[in-house]
Scaffold this active site. Structure first.
Site, PDB file in Angstrom:
ATOM      1  N   HIS A 109      67.135  46.252  56.153  1.00  0.00           N
ATOM      2  CA  HIS A 109      66.787  46.373  57.415  1.00  0.00           C
ATOM      3  C   HIS A 109      67.742  46.911  58.137  1.00  0.00           C
ATOM      4  O   HIS A 109      69.271  46.754  58.199  1.00  0.00           O
ATOM      5  CB  HIS A 109      66.398  45.066  57.635  1.00  0.00           C
ATOM      6  CG  HIS A 109      65.601  44.596  59.777  1.00  0.00           C
ATOM      7  ND1 HIS A 109      64.830  45.695  60.155  1.00  0.00           N
ATOM      8  CD2 HIS A 109      66.427  44.955  60.564  1.00  0.00           C
ATOM      9  CE1 HIS A 109      65.076  45.496  61.223  1.00  0.00           C
ATOM     10  NE2 HIS A 109      66.007  45.157  61.475  1.00  0.00           N
ATOM     11  N   ASP A 145      61.723  40.861  59.190  1.00  0.00           N
ATOM     12  CA  ASP A 145      62.855  39.930  59.584  1.00  0.00           C
ATOM     13  C   ASP A 145      63.579  39.489  60.080  1.00  0.00           C
ATOM     14  O   ASP A 145      64.863  39.456  60.272  1.00  0.00           O
ATOM     15  CB  ASP A 145      63.540  41.146  60.124  1.00  0.00           C
ATOM     16  CG  ASP A 145      62.678  43.413  60.406  1.00  0.00           C
ATOM     17  OD1 ASP A 145      62.113  43.084  58.419  1.00  0.00           O
ATOM     18  OD2 ASP A 145      62.231  44.144  60.832  1.00  0.00           O
TER      19      ASP A 145
HETATM   20  C1  GAR Z   1      66.789  52.484  55.766  1.00  0.00           C
HETATM   21  O1  GAR Z   1      67.918  52.929  57.664  1.00  0.00           O
HETATM   22  C2  GAR Z   1      65.995  51.649  55.856  1.00  0.00           C
HETATM   23  O2  GAR Z   1      67.356  50.638  56.477  1.00  0.00           O
HETATM   24  C3  GAR Z   1      65.299  51.466  56.956  1.00  0.00           C
HETATM   25  O3  GAR Z   1      64.514  52.621  56.874  1.00  0.00           O
HETATM   26  C4  GAR Z   1      65.556  53.720  56.430  1.00  0.00           C
HETATM   27  C5  GAR Z   1      64.978  54.322  55.143  1.00  0.00           C
HETATM   28  O4  GAR Z   1      64.940  55.149  54.515  1.00  0.00           O
HETATM   29  N1  GAR Z   1      64.514  50.464  57.096  1.00  0.00           N
HETATM   30  C6  GAR Z   1      63.443  49.413  58.052  1.00  0.00           C
HETATM   31  O5  GAR Z   1      63.645  50.634  58.933  1.00  0.00           O
HETATM   32  C7  GAR Z   1      62.513  48.449  57.823  1.00  0.00           C
HETATM   33  N2  GAR Z   1      62.202  48.088  58.803  1.00  0.00           N
HETATM   34  P1  GAR Z   1      64.759  55.812  53.157  1.00  0.00           P
HETATM   35  O6  GAR Z   1      63.454  56.396  53.200  1.00  0.00           O
HETATM   36  O7  GAR Z   1      65.832  57.174  53.486  1.00  0.00           O
HETATM   37  O8  GAR Z   1      65.618  54.845  52.127  1.00  0.00           O
END
Ligand code: GAR
Length: 210
Positions: A109, A145
Site C-alpha cells: 500500500h 488496509d
Molecule cells: C502501487 O503504487 C501500489 O502501491 C498501489 O498501486 C500501485 C500499483 O502499481 N497499490 C494500491 O494502491 C493498493 N490499494 P503497479 O501496478 O505498477 O505495481
C-alpha cells in the site's frame, strides 16, 4: 520454496520486481500464478512474458461480489499457493475470502499505514503537509488496509512535489520493499501469530524499515 500467487489490476511494476527477483535468485519462492480482475491489464502481459500461468475474471460475469470472490479463490487454490500477494490489486476482497488466507495474504500500500488507507494516498500526504511519505507491506485482514504492517519504506516529501512526482519517486522504493518483505515471509523468517508479527523468533514491535 514457497508457492506464490500474485493478484494484479494494472501496470504491474511491483509484479515485475518480483519476477525479476525470482529470475535473479533473490526470491525464496516461485510465482505459480498471476490473477487479475482486469483482463486487459499490462501486468498480465508481464506474467505471460515470464512464462507464468495467468487468469482473469470480470465482475460483470458474476451475479455479485461474493460470487466473483468465490471464483477468484477457487482459481488461486488450483495452484496451491502458500502465499497470496496483492501487488497493485485494486479490488476490495470480501471478508469471507480474506478469512480463508489467515497470515498468508499480503498487500503493498502506498502510504505509511495507518495513515491514508484507501485511494489517493500521495495527494492526501501532500494536502496534509507531511514531510515524509512512504509505502507499507502488510498482512491482509478483512478491514481495508488495516492489517499488521511488516515493513515500510520512507521518503522525504520535496518542495514542489506533485502527487505524480511523489508517486513516481516512491514507486522505485516500493519495488525494493516489496521484494524484501515477500522474501522474508516466503523464507519463513516473518510469520503472523495471534501475538503479532514474529521476526526471527521475537515479536515485531514496529514495522521493519527497508
Ligand atoms: C502501487 O503504487 C501500489 O502501491 C498501489 O498501486 C500501485 C500499483 O502499481 N497499490 C494500491 O494502491 C493498493 N490499494 P503497479 O501496478 O505498477 O505495481
Amino acid at each position: 520454496a514457497a508457492r506464490i500467487a500474485v493478484l494484479v489490476s494494472g501496470r504491474g511494476s511491483n509484479l515485475q520486481a518480483l519476477i525479476d527477483a525470482q529470475a535473479n535468485g533473490r526470491l525464496p519462492g516461485r510465482i505459480v500464478v498471476v490473477g487479475s480482475n482486469k483482463p486487459d491489464c499490462a501486468a498480465l502481459d508481464r506474467a505471460t512474458a515470464a512464462g507464468i500461468d495467468t487468469f482473469a475474471l470480470r465482475q460483470r460475469d458474476f451475479a455479485d461480489r461474493e460470487a466473483m470472490d468465490a471464483a477468484l479463490d477457487a482459481e488461486l487454490r488450483r495452484h496451491s499457493p502458500g502465499l497470496v500477494v496483492l501487488a497493485g490489486f485494486m479490488r476490495i476482497l470480501s471478508p469471507t475470502m480474506v478469512a480463508g488466507w489467515p497470515g498468508r495474504m499480503l498487500n503493498i500500500h502506498p502510504s505509511l499505514l495507518p495513515k491514508y488507507p484507501g485511494l489517493d494516498t500521495h495527494a492526501r500526504a501532500l494536502a496534509a503537509g507531511d514531510s515524509e511519505h512512504g509505502a507499507s507491506v502488510h498482512y491482509v485482514i478483512p478491514e481495508l488496509d488495516a492489517g499488521p504492517v511488516i515493513a515500510q519504506v520512507r521518503i522525504p516529501v520535496l518542495a514542489g512535489d506533485t502527487p505524480d512526482a511523489l508517486a513516481q519517486r516512491l514507486l522505485l522504493r516500493e519495488h525494493a520493499l516489496m521484494v524484501a518483505a515477500i522474501a522474508l515471509v516466503a523464507a519463513g523468517d516473518v510469520q503472523l501469530t495471534p501475538a503479532g508479527i514474529q521476526f526471527s523468533g521475537a515479536t515485531l514491535a514496529a514495522p521493519l524499515r527497508l
